[in-house]
Structures are given as structure tokens and as C-alpha cells.
Design a protein around this motif. Structure first.
Motif, PDB file in Angstrom:
ATOM      1  N   MET A   1      -7.406  14.695   3.832  1.00 22.94           N
ATOM      2  CA  MET A   1      -7.153  13.218   4.676  1.00 22.94           C
ATOM      3  C   MET A   1      -5.890  13.279   4.808  1.00 22.94           C
ATOM      4  SD  MET A   1      -7.760   9.492   3.273  1.00 22.94           S
ATOM      5  CE  MET A   1      -9.308   9.119   3.892  1.00 22.94           C
ATOM      6  N   THR A   2      -5.539  13.049   6.398  1.00 18.55           N
ATOM      7  CA  THR A   2      -4.104  12.725   6.794  1.00 18.55           C
ATOM      8  C   THR A   2      -3.622  11.188   6.557  1.00 18.55           C
ATOM      9  OG1 THR A   2      -4.672  12.614   8.900  1.00 18.55           O
ATOM     10  CG2 THR A   2      -4.505  14.740   8.113  1.00 18.55           C
ATOM     11  N   PHE A   3      -2.333  10.945   6.344  1.00 15.32           N
ATOM     12  CA  PHE A   3      -1.919   9.770   6.342  1.00 15.32           C
ATOM     13  C   PHE A   3      -0.802   9.495   7.276  1.00 15.32           C
ATOM     14  CE2 PHE A   3      -3.575  10.672   1.938  1.00 15.32           C
ATOM     15  CZ  PHE A   3      -4.360   9.483   1.728  1.00 15.32           C
ATOM     16  N   PRO A   4      -0.820   8.205   7.752  1.00 12.74           N
ATOM     17  CA  PRO A   4       0.425   7.864   8.623  1.00 12.74           C
ATOM     18  C   PRO A   4       1.767   8.073   8.010  1.00 12.74           C
ATOM     19  CG  PRO A   4      -0.643   5.805   7.866  1.00 12.74           C
ATOM     20  CD  PRO A   4      -1.430   6.811   7.300  1.00 12.74           C
ATOM     21  N   HIS A   5       2.790   8.531   8.576  1.00  9.78           N
ATOM     22  CA  HIS A   5       4.040   8.554   8.192  1.00  9.78           C
ATOM     23  C   HIS A   5       4.648   7.352   7.740  1.00  9.78           C
ATOM     24  CE1 HIS A   5       8.173  10.155   7.470  1.00  9.78           C
ATOM     25  NE2 HIS A   5       8.649   9.211   8.236  1.00  9.78           N
ATOM     26  N   THR A   6       5.291   6.950   6.552  1.00  9.52           N
ATOM     27  CA  THR A   6       5.884   5.802   6.151  1.00  9.52           C
ATOM     28  C   THR A   6       7.391   6.332   5.532  1.00  9.52           C
ATOM     29  OG1 THR A   6       5.773   3.457   5.584  1.00  9.52           O
ATOM     30  CG2 THR A   6       4.761   5.280   4.242  1.00  9.52           C
ATOM     31  N   THR A   7       8.172   5.216   5.363  1.00 10.14           N
ATOM     32  CA  THR A   7       9.389   5.651   4.567  1.00 10.14           C
ATOM     33  C   THR A   7       9.452   4.958   3.476  1.00 10.14           C
ATOM     34  OG1 THR A   7      10.644   3.762   5.667  1.00 10.14           O
ATOM     35  CG2 THR A   7      10.676   5.870   6.873  1.00 10.14           C
ATOM     36  N   ARG A   8      10.404   5.356   2.501  1.00 10.47           N
ATOM     37  CA  ARG A   8      10.605   4.741   1.360  1.00 10.47           C
ATOM     38  C   ARG A   8      11.089   3.072   1.627  1.00 10.47           C
ATOM     39  NH1 ARG A   8      11.213   7.739  -3.051  1.00 10.47           N
ATOM     40  NH2 ARG A   8      10.768   9.959  -2.994  1.00 10.47           N
ATOM     41  N   ALA A   9      12.051   3.182   2.519  1.00  9.97           N
ATOM     42  CA  ALA A   9      12.614   1.738   2.919  1.00  9.97           C
ATOM     43  C   ALA A   9      11.402   0.685   3.402  1.00  9.97           C
ATOM     44  CB  ALA A   9      13.673   1.815   4.062  1.00  9.97           C
ATOM     45  N   ALA A  10      10.447   1.372   4.001  1.00 10.41           N
ATOM     46  CA  ALA A  10       9.238   0.489   4.504  1.00 10.41           C
ATOM     47  C   ALA A  10       8.426  -0.073   3.350  1.00 10.41           C
ATOM     48  CB  ALA A  10       8.410   1.132   5.497  1.00 10.41           C
ATOM     49  N   ILE A  11       8.285   0.816   2.119  1.00 10.95           N
ATOM     50  CA  ILE A  11       7.426   0.449   1.067  1.00 10.95           C
ATOM     51  C   ILE A  11       8.260  -0.522   0.300  1.00 10.95           C
ATOM     52  CG2 ILE A  11       6.807   1.440  -1.087  1.00 10.95           C
ATOM     53  CD1 ILE A  11       5.931   3.724   0.362  1.00 10.95           C
ATOM     54  N   VAL A  12       9.613  -0.388   0.115  1.00  5.88           N
ATOM     55  CA  VAL A  12      10.353  -1.195  -0.676  1.00  5.88           C
ATOM     56  C   VAL A  12      10.299  -2.600   0.131  1.00  5.88           C
ATOM     57  CG1 VAL A  12      12.468  -1.877  -1.696  1.00  5.88           C
ATOM     58  CG2 VAL A  12      11.744   0.534  -1.839  1.00  5.88           C
ATOM     59  N   ALA A  13      10.680  -2.741   1.294  1.00  9.23           N
ATOM     60  CA  ALA A  13      10.590  -3.911   1.998  1.00  9.23           C
ATOM     61  C   ALA A  13       9.248  -4.698   1.963  1.00  9.23           C
ATOM     62  CB  ALA A  13      10.984  -3.681   3.732  1.00  9.23           C
ATOM     63  N   GLU A  14       8.037  -4.014   2.233  1.00 12.60           N
ATOM     64  CA  GLU A  14       7.026  -4.458   1.828  1.00 12.60           C
ATOM     65  C   GLU A  14       6.603  -5.043   0.580  1.00 12.60           C
ATOM     66  OE1 GLU A  14       3.063  -6.078   2.156  1.00 12.60           O
ATOM     67  OE2 GLU A  14       4.629  -5.372   3.938  1.00 12.60           O
ATOM     68  N   ALA A  15       7.114  -4.307  -0.444  1.00  7.96           N
ATOM     69  CA  ALA A  15       6.945  -4.718  -1.962  1.00  7.96           C
ATOM     70  C   ALA A  15       7.723  -5.975  -2.152  1.00  7.96           C
ATOM     71  CB  ALA A  15       7.173  -3.633  -2.988  1.00  7.96           C
ATOM     72  N   CYS A  47       1.269  -0.453   4.214  1.00  7.82           N
ATOM     73  CA  CYS A  47       2.037   0.691   4.753  1.00  7.82           C
ATOM     74  C   CYS A  47       1.530   2.114   5.043  1.00  7.82           C
ATOM     75  CB  CYS A  47       3.191   0.791   3.615  1.00  7.82           C
ATOM     76  SG  CYS A  47       4.459  -0.295   3.327  1.00  7.82           S
ATOM     77  N   ILE A  48       0.287   2.223   4.278  1.00  9.00           N
ATOM     78  CA  ILE A  48      -0.385   3.566   4.305  1.00  9.00           C
ATOM     79  C   ILE A  48      -1.767   3.391   5.238  1.00  9.00           C
ATOM     80  CG2 ILE A  48      -1.670   5.460   3.135  1.00  9.00           C
ATOM     81  CD1 ILE A  48       1.571   5.090   2.547  1.00  9.00           C
ATOM     82  N   ALA A  89      13.371   5.123  -4.692  1.00 12.75           N
ATOM     83  CA  ALA A  89      12.792   3.857  -4.158  1.00 12.75           C
ATOM     84  C   ALA A  89      11.538   4.401  -3.496  1.00 12.75           C
ATOM     85  CB  ALA A  89      13.916   3.546  -3.310  1.00 12.75           C
ATOM     86  N   GLY A  90      10.592   3.245  -3.728  1.00 15.26           N
ATOM     87  CA  GLY A  90       9.215   3.320  -3.062  1.00 15.26           C
ATOM     88  C   GLY A  90       8.370   4.019  -3.894  1.00 15.26           C
ATOM     89  N   ASP A  91       8.655   4.646  -5.041  1.00 18.47           N
ATOM     90  CA  ASP A  91       7.798   5.402  -5.675  1.00 18.47           C
ATOM     91  C   ASP A  91       7.000   4.359  -6.691  1.00 18.47           C
ATOM     92  OD1 ASP A  91       8.048   7.825  -4.564  1.00 18.47           O
ATOM     93  OD2 ASP A  91       9.544   8.374  -6.250  1.00 18.47           O
ATOM     94  N   VAL A  92       5.799   5.065  -7.192  1.00 16.52           N
ATOM     95  CA  VAL A  92       4.828   4.243  -8.184  1.00 16.52           C
ATOM     96  C   VAL A  92       5.188   4.700  -9.429  1.00 16.52           C
ATOM     97  CG1 VAL A  92       2.543   3.480  -8.760  1.00 16.52           C
ATOM     98  CG2 VAL A  92       3.151   3.697  -6.293  1.00 16.52           C
ATOM     99  N   ARG A 142       4.598   9.415  -5.882  1.00 16.55           N
ATOM    100  CA  ARG A 142       4.867   9.012  -4.627  1.00 16.55           C
ATOM    101  C   ARG A 142       3.676   8.681  -3.499  1.00 16.55           C
ATOM    102  NH1 ARG A 142       7.670  13.264  -3.469  1.00 16.55           N
ATOM    103  NH2 ARG A 142       9.332  12.193  -4.639  1.00 16.55           N
ATOM    104  N   PHE A 143       3.675   7.662  -2.886  1.00 21.70           N
ATOM    105  CA  PHE A 143       2.623   7.330  -1.835  1.00 21.70           C
ATOM    106  C   PHE A 143       2.446   8.416  -0.834  1.00 21.70           C
ATOM    107  CE2 PHE A 143       3.691   2.886  -3.018  1.00 21.70           C
ATOM    108  CZ  PHE A 143       2.495   2.398  -2.932  1.00 21.70           C
ATOM    109  N   PRO A 144       1.307   8.871  -0.457  1.00 18.90           N
ATOM    110  CA  PRO A 144       1.323   9.865   0.480  1.00 18.90           C
ATOM    111  C   PRO A 144       1.789   9.704   1.878  1.00 18.90           C
ATOM    112  CG  PRO A 144      -0.956   8.792   0.476  1.00 18.90           C
ATOM    113  CD  PRO A 144       0.121   8.146  -0.855  1.00 18.90           C
ATOM    114  N   GLY A 145       2.336  10.668   2.465  1.00 18.32           N
ATOM    115  CA  GLY A 145       2.755  10.496   3.876  1.00 18.32           C
ATOM    116  C   GLY A 145       4.225   9.954   3.969  1.00 18.32           C
ATOM    117  N   VAL A 146       4.884   9.825   2.664  1.00 19.90           N
ATOM    118  CA  VAL A 146       6.121   9.425   2.622  1.00 19.90           C
ATOM    119  C   VAL A 146       7.163  10.356   2.654  1.00 19.90           C
ATOM    120  CG1 VAL A 146       8.047   7.886   1.129  1.00 19.90           C
ATOM    121  CG2 VAL A 146       5.431   7.300   1.058  1.00 19.90           C
ATOM    122  N   SER A 147       8.116   9.943   3.654  1.00 25.56           N
ATOM    123  CA  SER A 147       9.208  11.151   3.828  1.00 25.56           C
ATOM    124  C   SER A 147      10.342  10.913   2.704  1.00 25.56           C
ATOM    125  CB  SER A 147      10.021  11.093   5.175  1.00 25.56           C
ATOM    126  OG  SER A 147      10.442   9.578   5.243  1.00 25.56           O
TER     127      SER A 147
END
Length: 148
Positions: A1-15, A47-48, A89-92, A142-147
């Protein structure tokens, strides 16, 4: 399965957007209610994309009742393992309340020394990843697709 690209900053901002959401067991709705897993599920959705699986109903004492590493198994199915001290940042983050107990609490790192989580009796908040928490840290993912 492929996932959209997202960033650590986007995950933290969403959280961070979930901060203030009241604790509600099994819920996952920003501003209305969530538990620790619900926070991660909501961040995943925003984000994903669609959640990869729906968690079954679970009691507050699910870990003590079964003794299975259910949360770890689910994380291994859908997230990317990270070396214990290598999280960012952005990791679970998954925690054990005590040695020998199953990992049953989850949070999102917002930095090397902070995390965002939902805890029974409190709203979603950002707190210091103090020594008490670090001693209980069992896994990082790490969330999949995170740079990186």
C-alpha cells in the motif's frame, strides 16, 4: 500500500490542533472527545488518509484483562518501527505503565523533549517527556509516508 507524503511538522501541527479535546474512552473526534488511541487515529485520518483498520471495542482495562500486546501488534502492522532513542517530532510513542505490563498508552512526540497525548481525566495536552515517561517508553514508530 502506498501512502501520501506528509511531514513531521504537519503531524505535530495536526496533533496540536487536538489540544483541549476532552478525554472520551474509544472516541476519536477533534474538539469533541478522544482517548490516546483516538488521538493517533485522528491524526492518521487527517495526515495520512483512511484508517487502515477499525479497532474493536475495548474496555479501559483491556491490557490487564488479556495481557496481549494488542497495541504493539497493530502498530507493527501499520507504522514503521523506530529505534528507541531515535524518535523525532511526529513519531508515535508507546508506553508501559510498569515493567512487565503490556504497552497500553500512546502519544505523539512533538519534539525531542515533548509529547502530545490524551489521558483519562484530562483533555489532550502537550507535556514534557520527563524522566518518568522516558522510563516507561517501550516502542517508537513513524507514520508511513513521513519524510525523515
Amino acid at each position: 500500500m502506498t501512502f501520501p507524503h506528509t511531514t513531521r511538522a504537519a503531524i505535530v501541527a495536526e496533533a496540536r490542533g487536538w489540544i483541549g479535546t476532552p478525554y472520551r474512552h474509544q472516541a476519536s473526534l477533534k474538539g469533541v472527545g478522544c482517548d490516546c488511541l483516538g488521538l493517533v487515529r485522528g491524526v492518521w485520518r487527517n495526515c495520512i488518509g483512511d484508517e487502515p483498520e477499525t479497532p474493536p471495542p475495548y474496555a479501559p482495562d483491556w491490557a490487564e484483562a488479556k495481557g496481549d500486546e494488542t497495541l504493539v501488534a497493530a502498530a507493527l502492522r501499520h507504522l514503521v518501527p523506530v529505534a528507541g532513542d531515535g524518535f523525532g517530532a511526529g513519531d508515535v510513542l508507546l508506553f508501559r505503565w510498569r515493567d512487565g505490563f503490556v504497552a497500553k498508552h500512546v502519544a505523539i512526540a512533538s519534539g525531542e523533549r515533548t509529547m502530545i497525548h490524551a489521558h483519562d481525566g484530562a483533555a489532550v495536552c502537550e507535556i514534557a517527556l520527563a524522566p518518568w515517561w522516558r522510563r516507561r517508553l517501550a516502542y517508537a514508530f513513524r507514520f508511513p509516508g513521513v519524510s525523515v
